[in-house]
Design a protein around this motif. Structure first.
Motif, mmCIF file in Angstrom:
data_model
loop_
_atom_site.group_PDB
_atom_site.id
_atom_site.type_symbol
_atom_site.label_atom_id
_atom_site.label_comp_id
_atom_site.label_asym_id
_atom_site.label_seq_id
_atom_site.Cartn_x
_atom_site.Cartn_y
_atom_site.Cartn_z
ATOM 1 N N CYS A 275 32.730 23.095 22.097
ATOM 2 C CA CYS A 275 33.471 24.350 21.904
ATOM 3 C C CYS A 275 32.636 25.542 22.332
ATOM 4 C CB CYS A 275 33.908 24.496 20.451
ATOM 5 S SG CYS A 275 35.259 23.398 19.990
ATOM 6 N N PHE A 276 31.369 25.571 21.922
ATOM 7 C CA PHE A 276 30.495 26.671 22.323
ATOM 8 C C PHE A 276 30.290 26.696 23.836
ATOM 9 C CE2 PHE A 276 28.899 26.771 17.843
ATOM 10 C CZ PHE A 276 29.183 28.103 17.603
ATOM 11 N N THR A 277 30.152 25.527 24.433
ATOM 12 C CA THR A 277 29.975 25.445 25.880
ATOM 13 C C THR A 277 31.220 25.939 26.604
ATOM 14 O OG1 THR A 277 28.468 23.577 25.625
ATOM 15 C CG2 THR A 277 29.449 23.877 27.790
ATOM 16 N N GLU A 278 32.393 25.571 26.116
ATOM 17 C CA GLU A 278 33.644 26.026 26.722
ATOM 18 C C GLU A 278 33.764 27.546 26.625
ATOM 19 O OE1 GLU A 278 38.424 25.430 26.071
ATOM 20 O OE2 GLU A 278 37.054 23.855 25.384
ATOM 21 N N ASP A 279 33.396 28.107 25.490
ATOM 22 C CA ASP A 279 33.433 29.561 25.313
ATOM 23 C C ASP A 279 32.449 30.244 26.262
ATOM 24 O OD1 ASP A 279 34.289 31.983 23.903
ATOM 25 O OD2 ASP A 279 32.232 32.000 23.123
ATOM 26 N N LEU A 280 31.272 29.668 26.405
ATOM 27 C CA LEU A 280 30.268 30.227 27.310
ATOM 28 C C LEU A 280 30.753 30.193 28.753
ATOM 29 C CD1 LEU A 280 27.419 31.331 27.883
ATOM 30 C CD2 LEU A 280 26.627 28.958 27.949
ATOM 31 N N VAL A 281 31.345 29.095 29.164
ATOM 32 C CA VAL A 281 31.859 28.974 30.532
ATOM 33 C C VAL A 281 32.961 30.010 30.772
ATOM 34 C CG1 VAL A 281 33.149 27.464 32.100
ATOM 35 C CG2 VAL A 281 31.172 26.582 30.863
ATOM 36 N N ASP A 282 33.851 30.190 29.814
ATOM 37 C CA ASP A 282 34.908 31.198 29.952
ATOM 38 C C ASP A 282 34.322 32.604 30.073
ATOM 39 O OD1 ASP A 282 36.884 29.267 29.825
ATOM 40 O OD2 ASP A 282 37.306 29.579 27.689
ATOM 41 N N THR A 283 33.326 32.901 29.261
ATOM 42 C CA THR A 283 32.667 34.213 29.321
ATOM 43 C C THR A 283 31.996 34.424 30.672
ATOM 44 O OG1 THR A 283 32.290 34.187 26.932
ATOM 45 C CG2 THR A 283 30.922 35.681 28.232
ATOM 46 N N LEU A 284 31.300 33.400 31.155
ATOM 47 C CA LEU A 284 30.634 33.511 32.456
ATOM 48 C C LEU A 284 31.646 33.645 33.590
ATOM 49 C CD1 LEU A 284 27.746 30.925 32.001
ATOM 50 C CD2 LEU A 284 27.562 33.413 32.059
ATOM 51 N N ASN A 285 32.762 32.957 33.508
ATOM 52 C CA ASN A 285 33.800 33.086 34.526
ATOM 53 C C ASN A 285 34.347 34.512 34.570
ATOM 54 O OD1 ASN A 285 33.786 30.505 35.606
ATOM 55 N ND2 ASN A 285 35.279 29.723 34.143
ATOM 56 N N ARG A 286 34.581 35.106 33.412
ATOM 57 C CA ARG A 286 35.051 36.496 33.376
ATOM 58 C C ARG A 286 34.008 37.436 33.957
ATOM 59 N NH1 ARG A 286 36.927 34.758 28.371
ATOM 60 N NH2 ARG A 286 35.195 35.765 27.279
ATOM 61 N N LEU A 287 32.744 37.192 33.644
ATOM 62 C CA LEU A 287 31.667 38.029 34.160
ATOM 63 C C LEU A 287 31.566 37.922 35.682
ATOM 64 C CD1 LEU A 287 29.229 39.875 33.634
ATOM 65 C CD2 LEU A 287 27.864 37.810 33.336
ATOM 66 N N VAL A 288 31.640 36.715 36.205
ATOM 67 C CA VAL A 288 31.569 36.511 37.654
ATOM 68 C C VAL A 288 32.751 37.193 38.342
ATOM 69 C CG1 VAL A 288 31.733 34.761 39.477
ATOM 70 C CG2 VAL A 288 30.176 34.418 37.560
ATOM 71 N N ALA A 289 33.938 37.078 37.764
ATOM 72 C CA ALA A 289 35.117 37.723 38.349
ATOM 73 C C ALA A 289 34.954 39.238 38.341
ATOM 74 C CB ALA A 289 36.369 37.314 37.579
ATOM 75 N N SER A 290 34.420 39.783 37.271
ATOM 76 C CA SER A 290 34.185 41.228 37.185
ATOM 77 C C SER A 290 33.155 41.677 38.216
ATOM 78 C CB SER A 290 33.706 41.585 35.776
ATOM 79 O OG SER A 290 33.316 42.926 35.694
ATOM 80 N N GLN A 291 32.098 40.919 38.362
ATOM 81 C CA GLN A 291 31.071 41.265 39.344
ATOM 82 C C GLN A 291 31.617 41.171 40.765
ATOM 83 O OE1 GLN A 291 27.791 38.681 38.285
ATOM 84 N NE2 GLN A 291 26.886 40.240 36.974
ATOM 85 N N GLN A 292 32.479 40.194 41.033
ATOM 86 C CA GLN A 292 33.063 40.074 42.365
ATOM 87 C C GLN A 292 33.948 41.279 42.663
ATOM 88 O OE1 GLN A 292 32.334 37.639 44.733
ATOM 89 N NE2 GLN A 292 33.285 39.225 45.963
ATOM 90 N N THR A 293 34.665 41.757 41.658
ATOM 91 C CA THR A 293 35.485 42.955 41.832
ATOM 92 C C THR A 293 34.601 44.157 42.167
ATOM 93 O OG1 THR A 293 37.144 42.110 40.289
ATOM 94 C CG2 THR A 293 37.166 44.468 40.698
ATOM 95 N N GLN A 294 33.480 44.284 41.466
ATOM 96 C CA GLN A 294 32.547 45.377 41.743
ATOM 97 C C GLN A 294 31.950 45.259 43.143
ATOM 98 O OE1 GLN A 294 29.835 44.905 38.439
ATOM 99 N NE2 GLN A 294 30.868 46.494 37.244
ATOM 100 N N ILE A 295 31.601 44.058 43.554
ATOM 101 C CA ILE A 295 31.037 43.836 44.892
ATOM 102 C C ILE A 295 32.058 44.218 45.954
ATOM 103 C CG2 ILE A 295 30.319 42.040 46.529
ATOM 104 C CD1 ILE A 295 28.955 40.644 44.103
ATOM 105 N N ASP A 296 33.313 43.804 45.755
ATOM 106 C CA ASP A 296 34.363 44.147 46.723
ATOM 107 C C ASP A 296 34.531 45.662 46.830
ATOM 108 O OD1 ASP A 296 34.777 41.445 47.148
ATOM 109 O OD2 ASP A 296 36.519 41.329 45.811
ATOM 110 N N LEU A 297 34.505 46.357 45.699
ATOM 111 C CA LEU A 297 34.625 47.810 45.698
ATOM 112 C C LEU A 297 33.457 48.453 46.433
ATOM 113 C CD1 LEU A 297 35.956 50.460 44.662
ATOM 114 C CD2 LEU A 297 34.537 50.212 42.629
ATOM 115 N N LEU A 298 32.243 47.990 46.172
ATOM 116 C CA LEU A 298 31.062 48.544 46.831
ATOM 117 C C LEU A 298 31.093 48.293 48.335
ATOM 118 C CD1 LEU A 298 28.343 47.604 44.197
ATOM 119 C CD2 LEU A 298 29.173 49.905 44.745
ATOM 120 N N LEU A 299 31.555 47.124 48.741
ATOM 121 C CA LEU A 299 31.657 46.833 50.175
ATOM 122 C C LEU A 299 32.658 47.761 50.854
ATOM 123 C CD1 LEU A 299 31.511 42.926 50.174
ATOM 124 C CD2 LEU A 299 29.790 44.516 51.056
ATOM 125 N N ARG A 300 33.783 48.034 50.173
ATOM 126 C CA ARG A 300 34.761 48.974 50.738
ATOM 127 C C ARG A 300 34.163 50.373 50.846
ATOM 128 N NH1 ARG A 300 38.390 46.131 47.469
ATOM 129 N NH2 ARG A 300 38.352 47.733 45.865
#
Length: 72
Positions: free
Chosen positions: A19-44
């Motif tokens: 359960c803790f591992t699943e929660d951690l993976v979900d948190t990391l997935n959200r973080l990676v998605a947020s960072q990708q959004t920021q990277i896309d904005l910076l590239l534009r």
């Protein structure tokens, strides 16, 4: 009985860890998605800044005299 209790406890511990591992993976997935959004904005933004830069100055050598204030 003791062995059964030990197995049951180990199974419970593994479920808790899963359960803790699943929660951690979900948190990391959200973080990676947020960072990708920021990277896309910076590239534009970088692309827009490059378009605003005059082409005539690109790579041109500038003398230090060009950098002096006009009153000299």
């Amino acid at each position: 009985m003791e062995a059964l209790h030990h197995i049951d406890r180990r199974l419970t511990d593994l479920e808790v860890k899963a359960c803790f591992t699943e929660d951690l993976v979900d948190t990391l997935n959200r973080l990676v998605a947020s960072q990708q959004t920021q990277i896309d904005l910076l590239l534009r933004e970088i692309g827009q800044l490059r378009q605003q830069q005059p082409d005539s100055d690109a790579g041109a050598f500038r003398s230090l005299r060009d950098e002096l204030p006009p009153h000299y």
